[in-house]
Design a protein around this motif. Structure first.
Motif, PDB file in Angstrom:
ATOM      1  N   LYS A 165      34.107  42.653  41.875  1.00  0.00           N
ATOM      2  CA  LYS A 165      34.908  43.436  42.802  1.00  0.00           C
ATOM      3  C   LYS A 165      36.328  43.509  42.267  1.00  0.00           C
TER       4      LYS A 165
ATOM      5  N   ASP B 177      39.303  50.156  47.112  1.00  0.00           N
ATOM      6  CA  ASP B 177      38.154  49.256  47.100  1.00  0.00           C
ATOM      7  C   ASP B 177      37.161  49.727  46.047  1.00  0.00           C
ATOM      8  N   TYR B 178      36.694  48.775  45.233  1.00  0.00           N
ATOM      9  CA  TYR B 178      35.700  49.082  44.205  1.00  0.00           C
ATOM     10  C   TYR B 178      34.833  47.844  43.991  1.00  0.00           C
ATOM     11  N   THR B 179      33.508  48.012  44.109  1.00  0.00           N
ATOM     12  CA  THR B 179      32.563  46.930  43.863  1.00  0.00           C
ATOM     13  C   THR B 179      31.396  47.463  43.042  1.00  0.00           C
TER      14      THR B 179
ATOM     15  N   THR C 146      27.660  46.500  41.768  1.00  0.00           N
ATOM     16  CA  THR C 146      26.550  45.590  42.015  1.00  0.00           C
ATOM     17  C   THR C 146      25.474  45.792  40.963  1.00  0.00           C
TER      18      THR C 146
ATOM     19  N   ALA D 154      32.540  39.029  44.106  1.00  0.00           N
ATOM     20  CA  ALA D 154      31.694  40.000  44.808  1.00  0.00           C
ATOM     21  C   ALA D 154      30.533  39.267  45.469  1.00  0.00           C
TER      22      ALA D 154
ATOM     23  N   GLN E 114      40.224  40.947  39.327  1.00  0.00           N
ATOM     24  CA  GLN E 114      39.037  41.060  40.163  1.00  0.00           C
ATOM     25  C   GLN E 114      38.940  39.920  41.153  1.00  0.00           C
TER      26      GLN E 114
END
Length: 228
Positions: A84, A93-95, A97, A53, A50
């Motif tokens: 992230k 892309d991967y985030t 929250t 983020a 990771q």
């Protein structure tokens, strides 16, 4: 006459010491507001590749000080945490929250001149997650179906697993500098680190992750007004 003078000197000295003690222990109460940005990760075990983020943080504060260099600071904050995924060369892309309402209660240690003071904050922080969101350019419920998915083996369970424990707690520590614009008005800049002691995912022996703890590094700019 000599005894009388000695008595007067003692009374004057006692009055001076009493006034100094009153000044030393006079309570100061300040209220303020602050806002800034944060960088977050989650400490997974087994580990997950990771990156940091980005997130927002902000809130209000109350500070109480009765000693010359020590006080208590409490805040009510909105904090964005999460992580992230790092896919290295893959165009993915991967985030995730995680939005929290947090309550840190810290010891506030400060030192310096009347105009500029450095400070150190340390104490526990309690948080409750009010919402979460995911941003991705692939189907994270079935990541292996993506043609760009990396060939190397990697953890995938964290992508679609919802947060199980909304309540979080941990330790936070910060260091900063405060500038007094006027006797009752000040602005400050602080860098603070938070390490969660709770797990966001289930962590029994039968579960995938033995640990999933929030970590956040935040920088905030704030303003304080001393009520008394």
């Amino acid at each position: 006459m000599l005894c009388r003078r000695a008595l007067i000197c003692c009374l004057v000295l006692a009055s001076a010491l009493f006034a100094a003690a009153e000044t030393h222990y006079k309570a100061h109460i300040s209220v303020g507001a602050h806002g800034g940005i944060g960088l977050s990760k989650v400490s997974f075990a087994p580990s997950v590749k990771q990156s940091w983020a980005n997130g927002l943080t902000g809130g209000i504060s109350v500070r109480y000080a009765e000693e010359r260099h020590v006080g208590v600071l409490a805040e009510l904050n909105f904090v964005q945490r999460g992580w992230k995924e790092n896919f290295e060369e893959a165009p993915l892309d991967y985030t995730r929250t995680l939005n929290y309402i947090s309550l840190p209660i810290m010891t506030h240690i400060y030192f310096g001149s009347r105009r500029v003071k450095c400070f150190f904050n340390l104490g526990p922080e309690f948080s409750y997650m009010i919402s979460e969101s995911t941003s991705a350019n692939f189907d994270y419920n079935d990541p292996l179906s993506s043609p760009d998915w990396p060939q190397k083996a990697r953890m995938t369970e964290q992508l679609a697993t919802p947060v199980h424990n909304k309540f979080d707690y941990g330790i936070c520590a910060g260091f900063g500098v405060e500038f007094y614009l006027r006797p009752r008005h000040s602005a400050y800049l602080e860098a603070r680190y938070y390490y969660g002691l709770g797990n966001i995912f289930p962590s029994s022996k039968a579960d995938t992750f033995g640990a999933s703890r929030n970590m956040t590094l935040a920088v905030t700019l704030g303003y304080n007004f001393r009520l008394r």
